[in-house]
Enzyme design. Structure first.
Site, PDB file in Angstrom:
ATOM      1  N   SER A  15       0.775  -1.224   0.058  1.00 23.99           N
ATOM      2  CA  SER A  15      -0.006  -0.016  -0.018  1.00 23.99           C
ATOM      3  C   SER A  15       0.723   1.350  -0.027  1.00 23.99           C
ATOM      4  CB  SER A  15      -0.827  -0.003   1.289  1.00 23.99           C
ATOM      5  OG  SER A  15      -1.619   1.365   1.068  1.00 23.99           O
ATOM      6  N   THR A  62      -9.028  -1.429   2.783  1.00 19.19           N
ATOM      7  CA  THR A  62      -8.898  -1.943   1.487  1.00 19.19           C
ATOM      8  C   THR A  62      -9.134  -3.383   1.206  1.00 19.19           C
ATOM      9  OG1 THR A  62      -7.434  -1.724  -0.464  1.00 19.19           O
ATOM     10  CG2 THR A  62      -6.321  -2.293   1.669  1.00 19.19           C
ATOM     11  N   LYS A  66     -13.503  -4.320   2.326  1.00 17.36           N
ATOM     12  CA  LYS A  66     -14.434  -3.334   2.025  1.00 17.36           C
ATOM     13  C   LYS A  66     -15.959  -3.669   2.411  1.00 17.36           C
ATOM     14  CE  LYS A  66     -11.758  -1.067  -1.425  1.00 17.36           C
ATOM     15  NZ  LYS A  66     -11.888  -0.457  -2.667  1.00 17.36           N
ATOM     16  N   GLY A 128     -17.082  -1.595 -16.579  1.00 20.74           N
ATOM     17  CA  GLY A 128     -17.133  -2.098 -15.199  1.00 20.74           C
ATOM     18  C   GLY A 128     -18.272  -2.048 -14.254  1.00 20.74           C
ATOM     19  N   ALA A 129     -18.554  -3.034 -13.296  1.00 23.04           N
ATOM     20  CA  ALA A 129     -19.720  -2.921 -12.543  1.00 23.04           C
ATOM     21  C   ALA A 129     -19.461  -3.537 -11.168  1.00 23.04           C
ATOM     22  CB  ALA A 129     -20.926  -3.420 -13.067  1.00 23.04           C
TER      23      ALA A 129
HETATM   24  P1  NAP Z   1     -14.116  -5.613  -8.482  1.00 19.82           P
HETATM   25  O1  NAP Z   1     -15.160  -5.197  -7.708  1.00 19.82           O
HETATM   26  O2  NAP Z   1     -13.345  -6.971  -8.482  1.00 19.82           O
HETATM   27  O3  NAP Z   1     -14.568  -5.556  -9.984  1.00 19.82           O
HETATM   28  C1  NAP Z   1     -13.743  -5.915 -11.144  1.00 19.82           C
HETATM   29  C2  NAP Z   1     -14.567  -5.581 -12.539  1.00 19.82           C
HETATM   30  O4  NAP Z   1     -13.684  -5.911 -13.456  1.00 19.82           O
HETATM   31  C3  NAP Z   1     -15.641  -6.330 -12.673  1.00 19.82           C
HETATM   32  O5  NAP Z   1     -16.573  -5.238 -13.456  1.00 19.82           O
HETATM   33  C4  NAP Z   1     -15.523  -7.345 -13.332  1.00 19.82           C
HETATM   34  O6  NAP Z   1     -16.487  -7.999 -14.431  1.00 19.82           O
HETATM   35  C5  NAP Z   1     -14.516  -6.876 -14.337  1.00 19.82           C
HETATM   36  N1  NAP Z   1     -13.697  -7.868 -14.995  1.00 19.82           N
HETATM   37  C6  NAP Z   1     -12.476  -8.251 -14.142  1.00 19.82           C
HETATM   38  N2  NAP Z   1     -11.767  -9.437 -15.010  1.00 19.82           N
HETATM   39  C7  NAP Z   1     -12.481  -9.174 -16.291  1.00 19.82           C
HETATM   40  C8  NAP Z   1     -12.507  -9.686 -17.421  1.00 19.82           C
HETATM   41  N3  NAP Z   1     -11.344 -10.641 -17.677  1.00 19.82           N
HETATM   42  N4  NAP Z   1     -12.910  -9.639 -18.486  1.00 19.82           N
HETATM   43  C9  NAP Z   1     -13.956  -8.694 -18.536  1.00 19.82           C
HETATM   44  N5  NAP Z   1     -14.195  -7.927 -17.006  1.00 19.82           N
HETATM   45  C10 NAP Z   1     -13.318  -8.273 -16.170  1.00 19.82           C
HETATM   46  O7  NAP Z   1     -12.955  -4.497  -8.705  1.00 19.82           O
HETATM   47  P2  NAP Z   1     -12.798  -2.841  -7.921  1.00 19.82           P
HETATM   48  O8  NAP Z   1     -12.773  -3.058  -6.203  1.00 19.82           O
HETATM   49  O9  NAP Z   1     -14.096  -2.403  -8.521  1.00 19.82           O
HETATM   50  O10 NAP Z   1     -11.522  -2.298  -8.538  1.00 19.82           O
HETATM   51  C11 NAP Z   1     -11.483  -2.411  -9.929  1.00 19.82           C
HETATM   52  C12 NAP Z   1      -9.871  -1.720 -10.041  1.00 19.82           C
HETATM   53  O11 NAP Z   1     -10.045  -0.234  -9.790  1.00 19.82           O
HETATM   54  C13 NAP Z   1      -8.892  -2.304  -9.790  1.00 19.82           C
HETATM   55  O12 NAP Z   1      -7.930  -2.337 -10.556  1.00 19.82           O
HETATM   56  C14 NAP Z   1      -8.468  -1.181  -8.400  1.00 19.82           C
HETATM   57  O13 NAP Z   1      -7.207  -1.576  -8.087  1.00 19.82           O
HETATM   58  C15 NAP Z   1      -8.839  -0.006  -8.932  1.00 19.82           C
HETATM   59  N6  NAP Z   1      -9.292   0.979  -8.216  1.00 19.82           N
HETATM   60  C16 NAP Z   1      -8.670   2.142  -8.242  1.00 19.82           C
HETATM   61  C17 NAP Z   1      -8.899   3.224  -7.222  1.00 19.82           C
HETATM   62  C18 NAP Z   1      -8.090   4.439  -7.225  1.00 19.82           C
HETATM   63  O14 NAP Z   1      -8.303   5.229  -6.245  1.00 19.82           O
HETATM   64  N7  NAP Z   1      -7.791   4.685  -8.208  1.00 19.82           N
HETATM   65  C19 NAP Z   1      -9.804   2.987  -6.193  1.00 19.82           C
HETATM   66  C20 NAP Z   1     -10.520   1.796  -6.257  1.00 19.82           C
HETATM   67  C21 NAP Z   1     -10.522   0.757  -6.988  1.00 19.82           C
HETATM   68  P3  NAP Z   1     -17.455  -8.950 -13.718  1.00 19.82           P
HETATM   69  O15 NAP Z   1     -18.686  -8.297 -13.127  1.00 19.82           O
HETATM   70  O16 NAP Z   1     -18.093  -9.613 -15.000  1.00 19.82           O
HETATM   71  O17 NAP Z   1     -16.656  -9.816 -13.076  1.00 19.82           O
END
Ligand code: NAP
Length: 277
Positions: A15, A62, A66, A128-129
């Site tokens: 982190s 994190t 969450k 994404g969702a």
């Molecule tokens: P999450 O809840 O696990 O959601 C993952 C998303 O990615 C879902 O929509 C999933 O689709 C999709 N996905 C994953 N693998 C896939 C594939 N092979 N093909 C198509 N779709 C795929 O993750 P999250 O917590 O929202 O985080 C997502 C990203 O955002 C991470 O990289 C995280 O590090 C980043 N993030 C950044 C910040 C920042 O402050 N910059 C804050 C939060 C998160 P399905 O629903 O179809 O599985």
């Protein structure tokens, strides 16, 4: 006595929050320290009770806690309630209150880089969702006139996100294929999937080929600094932004919440860029 803040996660060793939070405390002459805490799944409740017992006034949450942290908090705010995800906790009157700042931080980062005070009638695509997309959609959909398409591999999840704000008239859940085909209709594209993250940097949720003129493309991923989708967007003439600014905003917002200090996130952005390069 120095105030103690922290972050809980598993794993947590990588982190970057301790680096940028402690730098911010120093710059703002705050008598505080920020510590990363690695918590085992079965110890989560004990860890929260322990943090309260020793008077930790605020902490970040994190992956993978969450949602799991919610039963051990005293209250959660409406966004955290709707999305069932908490990433900032504050001690108020001996109660731990949970918030979700993903949406607010993402909106702040986008408006700043677009040089806009607010959103108005933009056509927006959220790719994404997942957890981050939910909070981002909830925040963006407060603007009644924006049009929002949520595109996801699993369409049911995009539909579920849409239901977070059921009365928003201009939201549609669509497939990634449809989003790819109509990419030239969007003023703003926000990439929130984990696709393109290090080490699988050669992947992109949609193939960028024909963006709208002056499109703004934001990827909330920050490692690598330029994901494949951002590279293709830049090559197609779009203004682009990675997730560093959103991460810095989240940390700045948490410090403001915990201490009342408004910190400038520019130094945090520079430190994050240096640490990630
Ligand atoms: P999450 O809840 O696990 O959601 C993952 C998303 O990615 C879902 O929509 C999933 O689709 C999709 N996905 C994953 N693998 C896939 C594939 N092979 N093909 C198509 N779709 C795929 O993750 P999250 O917590 O929202 O985080 C997502 C990203 O955002 C991470 O990289 C995280 O590090 C980043 N993030 C950044 C910040 C920042 O402050 N910059 C804050 C939060 C998160 P399905 O629903 O179809 O599985």
């Amino acid at each position: 006595m120095s105030e103690l803040f922290g972050i809980i996660g598993n794993p947590i060793a990588h982190s970057l929050s301790p680096l940028i939070q402690n730098e911010a405390y120093k710059l703002n002459k705050m008598n505080a320290h920020f510590q990363a805490f690695h918590v085992e799944h079965e110890d989560l409740e004990t860890a929260i009770k322990g943090m309260k017992a020793i008077g930790i006034k605020g902490f970040l949450v994190t992956v993978p806690f969450k949602a799991k942290v919610i039963p051990f908090l005293d209250e959660i705010d409406p966004i955290a309630e709707r999305t069932q995800a908490v990433n900032v906790v504050q001690l108020i009157d001996e109660k731990y209150v949970g918030y979700n700042f993903d949406g607010e931080a993402c909106l702040k980062a986008i408006l700043e880089d677009m040089g806009k005070p607010s959103l108005m009638k933009e056509n927006i695509l959220i790719l994404g969702a997942g957890g981050a997309a939910q909070s981002i959609y909830y925040t963006l959909s407060q603007f009644e006139d924006v049009r929002i398409d949520i595109a996801n591999r699993t369409l049911e999840k995009a539909d579920a996100v849409k239901k977070l704000r059921a009365h928003h008239k201009h939201t549609h859940a669509i497939s990634l294929e449809e989003a790819e085909n109509k990419q030239d209709q969007y003023d703003i594209i926000i990439q929130t999937t984990s696709i393109g993250m290090w080490p699988k940097t050669d992947q992109s949720p949609i193939n960028i080929t024909h963006l709208k003129k002056d499109a703004f493309v934001s990827d909330i991923i920050y490692n690598p600094a330029e994901t494949k989708i951002l590279k293709r967007a830049r090559e197609n003439g779009a203004r682009t932004q990675n997730g560093i600014k959103m991460l810095a905003s989240q940390n700045a917002l948490s410090i403001e919440k915990w201490t009342g200090h408004k910190v400038n996130d520019q130094k945090m952005i520079e430190s994050l860029e240096e640490a990630l390069s």
